[in-house]
Structures are given as C-alpha cells and as structure tokens.
Design a protein around this motif. Structure first.
Motif, short mmCIF file in Angstrom:
data_model
loop_
_atom_site.label_atom_id
_atom_site.label_comp_id
_atom_site.label_asym_id
_atom_site.label_seq_id
_atom_site.Cartn_x
_atom_site.Cartn_y
_atom_site.Cartn_z
N ALA A 247 66.75 -7.79 29.27
CA ALA A 247 68.18 -8.08 29.41
C ALA A 247 68.47 -8.27 30.89
O ALA A 247 67.99 -7.52 31.74
CB ALA A 247 69.02 -6.95 28.86
N VAL A 248 69.24 -9.29 31.22
CA VAL A 248 69.64 -9.56 32.60
C VAL A 248 71.11 -9.18 32.73
O VAL A 248 71.97 -9.80 32.11
CB VAL A 248 69.43 -11.03 32.97
N HIS A 249 71.39 -8.16 33.50
CA HIS A 249 72.76 -7.73 33.75
C HIS A 249 73.15 -8.11 35.18
O HIS A 249 72.46 -7.73 36.13
CB HIS A 249 72.90 -6.22 33.57
N VAL A 250 74.21 -8.86 35.30
CA VAL A 250 74.70 -9.28 36.61
C VAL A 250 76.02 -8.56 36.87
O VAL A 250 77.02 -8.82 36.20
CB VAL A 250 74.88 -10.80 36.69
N HIS B 121 64.62 1.03 32.75
CA HIS B 121 64.20 0.43 34.01
C HIS B 121 62.68 0.34 34.12
O HIS B 121 62.16 -0.27 35.05
CB HIS B 121 64.75 1.23 35.20
N VAL B 122 61.97 0.97 33.19
CA VAL B 122 60.51 0.87 33.16
C VAL B 122 60.17 -0.33 32.29
O VAL B 122 60.28 -0.29 31.06
CB VAL B 122 59.86 2.15 32.60
N ILE B 123 59.75 -1.41 32.91
CA ILE B 123 59.61 -2.68 32.22
C ILE B 123 58.30 -2.79 31.44
O ILE B 123 58.27 -3.28 30.32
CB ILE B 123 59.70 -3.85 33.24
N GLU B 124 57.21 -2.34 32.03
CA GLU B 124 55.89 -2.61 31.46
C GLU B 124 55.50 -1.53 30.46
O GLU B 124 55.74 -0.33 30.68
CB GLU B 124 54.83 -2.67 32.57
N LEU C 39 70.37 -6.93 37.70
CA LEU C 39 69.59 -5.79 37.23
C LEU C 39 68.85 -6.14 35.95
O LEU C 39 69.46 -6.22 34.88
CB LEU C 39 70.53 -4.60 37.00
N PRO C 40 67.55 -6.37 36.01
CA PRO C 40 66.78 -6.60 34.78
C PRO C 40 66.52 -5.27 34.07
O PRO C 40 66.20 -4.27 34.71
CB PRO C 40 65.47 -7.20 35.29
N ILE C 41 66.67 -5.26 32.75
CA ILE C 41 66.50 -4.05 31.96
C ILE C 41 65.66 -4.37 30.73
O ILE C 41 65.88 -5.38 30.07
CB ILE C 41 67.86 -3.47 31.53
#
Length: 276
Positions: free
Chosen positions: A205-208, A121-124, A228-230
């Motif tokens: 990753a895009v989780h719907v 969940h930490v993107i950057e 939920l972007p991961i």
C-alpha cells in the motif's frame, strides 16, 4: 518466498514532529494494552515505540517497559517526554534504537506489543519471520504478543510500485481529509490529507501524507508530502507467519474495544501466545 527489499531507512525521518502532533492524543487503544499488562505483568517489550505514547501510559501505570524504534527522530521526542516525568516513571522506561528484525534485548518479557501497525513496515517475508522469531525468543514461556494492524481494503486505487519508487500513479489517487490539528507551541494549525493506493502485485500500500501548515491568522506557511510504503498483510497470512514463528493465535479482535473481527472491522488485533 523471497521478496525484493523495497523499503529501507527511516520513513519518519522528516516528519516525526508532525506524527507526534497528530497522534499524541490517541487513547482508545490504551485500555486494551493496560488490561493485558495487568494479566501478564512486567516487564513489557514495545516494538516500534515511536514517540512513546503507549510506553508512557504503561510506565505511569506501574509497569517496566523496554521500548525501541528505528526512527532516531521519533525516539528523540520520546526521550524528551520521558525526561518530563517523575523519577519513579522514568526509572521504569528503557528506550533505544533498533531494527525490529535484528533486535537484541536482555532478559525475557511477559508481554510484547506492536500496538499500531508497526509490523506493516516490515516489507520482506524473510524479515517478517525473523522479527517474529526474535520476539518469540525474548518472551517468557507463557509470554503474549499483541500485534495491531489495519484491516486492509484491497479495493483501493491501484498503482504501480517498482524498485523503491512509484513508477506509475495512474491519473489520480483519491485524497481524503484526515483532520486539522493545533500546534500549541506556536499557534499554527496543521491540516492533513491522505492519498492512498495499492499495488496487488507486490502487496504494497502506498500512503501519501500531505500536511499543510497555516499560522494563527490563517496564512499559508508550508506544505510537506511524505510517501510511506506499507506491506498489506491479511488474516490467514498473519496467522501462518505467527504459527511458523512459534506462536498460537488465541484471539483476533476487530478493534481495541475487543469487538470480534469481521469483514468490516477497522483493525486486526492478534493475540498470539508463545508455544510451550
């Protein structure tokens, strides 16, 4: 490397209860964490404790646990579950709300856990390193960090993720049935479907998640959709992040049963020791 900040806020703000219903009975990872808690001893730091599933298992086994999460609603459920425990268990647990990349905790810990994909969940990149450095600084000299995450499949449906919104889905994303769950409070059933895609340009990753509720008679009640972007993180990328943040990777498991990490492993579980 600088990354555009893509995800902010609480991704579980409106579906913490659904998360609890669909994850509360997961137990196959607990023996691993209990094993290393026995080796390392108290206290344990759980980063991204969610609704307290792992926290409670550790506390019931006799370990002191400091857990935190960014989601207020997830923590509300965790506090409710802790309040139902005997006094000696409650006294071993401390929970609060924090961003893992900015965490401030007192003292040092022998063991730190990110059990179930929290680090994704930490993107950057900057926040990834900052998070790991914060963990490093709060471990004892021989402290151990365990990070569990998915072994990502880059063959997923490709989508575009731009500026915090999905700009282009393509014609479709494959939808997979994830299971049907029972809500004991009201007799409702919740059926989960998951559509997922991958933007290789941003390594997101895009989780719907799609949840359909039906009452005990099978009548449709509601449908909710949560995006939920991961961040996709691959093996050597993770090793490099850990090394740069002051850790030595001791082992990588392919699942919670300590099986070796291979090309078809479901998970990547890193055991990283704080460098002396």
């Amino acid at each position: 490397m600088k990354n555009q900040q893509i995800l902010t806020g609480d991704p579980f703000a409106d579906w913490a209860e659904l998360y609890e219903l669909t994850h509360q009975n997961k137990q196959d990872d607990l023996p691993l964490f209990l094993d290393y808690a026995e080796k390392q001893g108290s206290p344990v730091l759980e980063i991204g404790c969610g609704t307290g599933r792992v926290t409670l298992a550790l506390a019931k086994a006799g370990y002191k646990v400091r857990g935190f999460d960014l989601s207020e609603n997830m923590l509300t459920i965790a506090h409710q579950k802790v309040a139902e425990q005997p006094k000696e268990v409650r006294e071993r647990i401390q929970l609060d709300k924090q961003d893992m990349s900015e965490m401030e905790v007192e003292g040092t810990y022998t063991l730190a856990l990110m059990p179930y994909g929290e680090f994704a969940h930490v993107i950057e990149t900057e926040r990834q390193i900052q998070t790991l450095q914060r963990v490093h600084d709060n471990l004892t000299d021989d402290g151990l960090l365990i990070i569990g995450m998915s072994n990502w499949d880059a063959r997923e449906q490709r989508v575009s993720y731009e500026g915090g919104e999905i700009a282009r889905w393509g014609h479709s994303m494959p939808v997979k049935y994830e299971g049907t769950f029972h809500d004991p409070r009201n007799g409702n059933t919740i059926t989960r479907y998951l559509a997922r895609g991958y933007d290789p340009a941003k390594q997101i990753a895009v989780h719907v998640y799609i949840h359909e509720r039906h009452d005990s008679a099978g009548n449709f009640l509601s449908k909710t959709t949560n995006i939920l972007p991961i961040r996709y993180i691959f093996r050597y990328e993770m090793e490099l992040l850990l090394e740069r943040s002051g850790f030595t990777v001791e082992n990588i498991y392919g699942y919670y049963d300590k099986s070796p990490f291979k090309h078809d492993s479901r998970r990547m579980i890193f055991l990283a020791r704080k460098k002396k």
